[in-house]
Design a protein around this motif. Structure first.
Motif, PDB file in Angstrom:
ATOM      1  N   ILE A  77       0.856  -1.191   0.000  1.00  0.00           N
ATOM      2  CA  ILE A  77       0.000   0.000   0.000  1.00  0.00           C
ATOM      3  C   ILE A  77       0.890   1.239   0.000  1.00  0.00           C
ATOM      4  O   ILE A  77       1.778   1.380   0.827  1.00  0.00           O
ATOM      5  N   VAL A  78       0.678   2.122  -0.937  1.00  0.00           N
ATOM      6  CA  VAL A  78       1.521   3.307  -1.039  1.00  0.00           C
ATOM      7  C   VAL A  78       0.732   4.608  -0.970  1.00  0.00           C
ATOM      8  O   VAL A  78       1.304   5.684  -1.012  1.00  0.00           O
ATOM      9  N   ALA A  79      -0.610   4.537  -0.869  1.00  0.00           N
ATOM     10  CA  ALA A  79      -1.415   5.755  -0.781  1.00  0.00           C
ATOM     11  C   ALA A  79      -2.698   5.477  -0.020  1.00  0.00           C
ATOM     12  O   ALA A  79      -3.248   4.378  -0.081  1.00  0.00           O
ATOM     13  N   ASP A  80      -3.172   6.485   0.682  1.00  0.00           N
ATOM     14  CA  ASP A  80      -4.460   6.412   1.355  1.00  0.00           C
ATOM     15  C   ASP A  80      -5.552   6.793   0.360  1.00  0.00           C
ATOM     16  O   ASP A  80      -5.283   7.393  -0.686  1.00  0.00           O
ATOM     17  N   ASN A  91       1.161  13.279  -3.705  1.00  0.00           N
ATOM     18  CA  ASN A  91       2.045  13.324  -2.535  1.00  0.00           C
ATOM     19  C   ASN A  91       1.283  13.618  -1.244  1.00  0.00           C
ATOM     20  O   ASN A  91       1.803  13.387  -0.151  1.00  0.00           O
ATOM     21  N   GLU A  92       0.060  14.104  -1.326  1.00  0.00           N
ATOM     22  CA  GLU A  92      -0.750  14.356  -0.130  1.00  0.00           C
ATOM     23  C   GLU A  92      -1.317  13.062   0.460  1.00  0.00           C
ATOM     24  O   GLU A  92      -1.794  13.052   1.590  1.00  0.00           O
ATOM     25  N   LEU A  93      -1.282  11.973  -0.299  1.00  0.00           N
ATOM     26  CA  LEU A  93      -1.852  10.697   0.138  1.00  0.00           C
ATOM     27  C   LEU A  93      -0.817   9.571   0.235  1.00  0.00           C
ATOM     28  O   LEU A  93      -1.133   8.490   0.716  1.00  0.00           O
ATOM     29  N   ARG A  94       0.414   9.836  -0.191  1.00  0.00           N
ATOM     30  CA  ARG A  94       1.460   8.804  -0.169  1.00  0.00           C
ATOM     31  C   ARG A  94       1.830   8.408   1.255  1.00  0.00           C
ATOM     32  O   ARG A  94       1.778   9.222   2.170  1.00  0.00           O
ATOM     33  N   LYS A  95       2.246   7.151   1.383  1.00  0.00           N
ATOM     34  CA  LYS A  95       2.738   6.661   2.670  1.00  0.00           C
ATOM     35  C   LYS A  95       3.550   5.403   2.453  1.00  0.00           C
ATOM     36  O   LYS A  95       3.535   4.810   1.383  1.00  0.00           O
ATOM     37  N   ARG A  96       4.261   5.005   3.485  1.00  0.00           N
ATOM     38  CA  ARG A  96       4.875   3.681   3.594  1.00  0.00           C
ATOM     39  C   ARG A  96       4.025   2.942   4.608  1.00  0.00           C
ATOM     40  O   ARG A  96       3.488   3.543   5.538  1.00  0.00           O
ATOM     41  N   ARG A 110       3.843   8.487   7.273  1.00  0.00           N
ATOM     42  CA  ARG A 110       3.376   9.579   6.423  1.00  0.00           C
ATOM     43  C   ARG A 110       4.266  10.806   6.622  1.00  0.00           C
ATOM     44  O   ARG A 110       4.862  10.972   7.680  1.00  0.00           O
ATOM     45  N   GLU A 111       4.282  11.656   5.606  1.00  0.00           N
ATOM     46  CA  GLU A 111       5.087  12.866   5.701  1.00  0.00           C
ATOM     47  C   GLU A 111       4.366  13.939   6.515  1.00  0.00           C
ATOM     48  O   GLU A 111       3.151  14.140   6.358  1.00  0.00           O
ATOM     49  N   LYS A 112       5.130  14.609   7.360  1.00  0.00           N
ATOM     50  CA  LYS A 112       4.602  15.694   8.177  1.00  0.00           C
ATOM     51  C   LYS A 112       3.970  16.765   7.292  1.00  0.00           C
ATOM     52  O   LYS A 112       4.526  17.116   6.249  1.00  0.00           O
TER      53      LYS A 112
END
Length: 185
Positions: A77-80, A91-96, A110-112
């Motif tokens: 999973i790379v995005a919400d 990039n507003e929804l990306r995550k590890r 997630r990025e701050k």
């Protein structure tokens, strides 16, 4: 594995504290760690899975090997999901995303300052401050698990939009109260 919703447990706080120690060893310097999701809301029924958010300056600093050494396996999973009606940059929804190989836990990195990072914290804090909304959300999850115990897609296809409805009220609450992102847990 069937979807099961459990009554709230005090042990979820202790489980988060134990997991946090391992995450701190794996996370990049400057990361902030929060207990999120239903197990972070006192009195809320939930799946017996601890959700943890690790907020980082950039996803590029995440060392997958360090997380794996601590017992967290990387997932694809790379995005919400994007709430309906919003047009958000990728990039507003990306995550590890990592899953614990021990005590069931989901680690969302997630990025701050990104939409998805704030979303998780605001929702948690809104439900903590609104017992009626939290109880209604818990009942929805229990009913969905009853209707779809073996169908995670159907469960989330309904649960996610319900969450978006809750968040509409949470945004208003945040503006009215001056809500700010809390320091780490």
């Amino acid at each position: 594995m069937p979807i099961e919703i459990h009554p709230p447990r005090q042990s979820w706080l202790d489980d988060f504290a134990d997991l946090k120690q391992a995450i701190l060893r794996a996370a990049p310097a400057g990361a902030t760690i929060h207990h999120i999701g239903s197990t972070a809301v006192p009195g809320l029924a939930a799946k017996d899975i601890i959700d943890i958010q690790v907020s980082v300056d950039t996803l590029d600093l995440v060392d997958e090997t360090a997380f794996e050494r601590e017992g967290f396996k990387s997932r694809s999973i790379v995005a919400d999901h994007c709430p309906p009606g919003l047009d958000l940059a990728e990039n507003e929804l990306r995550k590890r995303y990592f899953k614990s190989t021990g005590r069931p836990a989901n680690i969302h990195v997630r990025e701050k300052g990104r939409f998805n990072q704030r979303y998780a914290l605001l929702c948690r804090d809104f439900l903590r401050a609104h017992a009626t909304a939290a109880a209604a959300y818990g009942l929805i999850k229990q009913r969905l698990a009853g209707f779809f115990p073996d169908n995670a897609d159907a469960y989330y296809d309904i649960k996610d939009p319900v969450f978006d409805i809750i968040m509409d009220g949470a945004y208003d609450w945040a503006r009215l109260t001056g809500w700010m992102e809390p320091p780490g847990d």
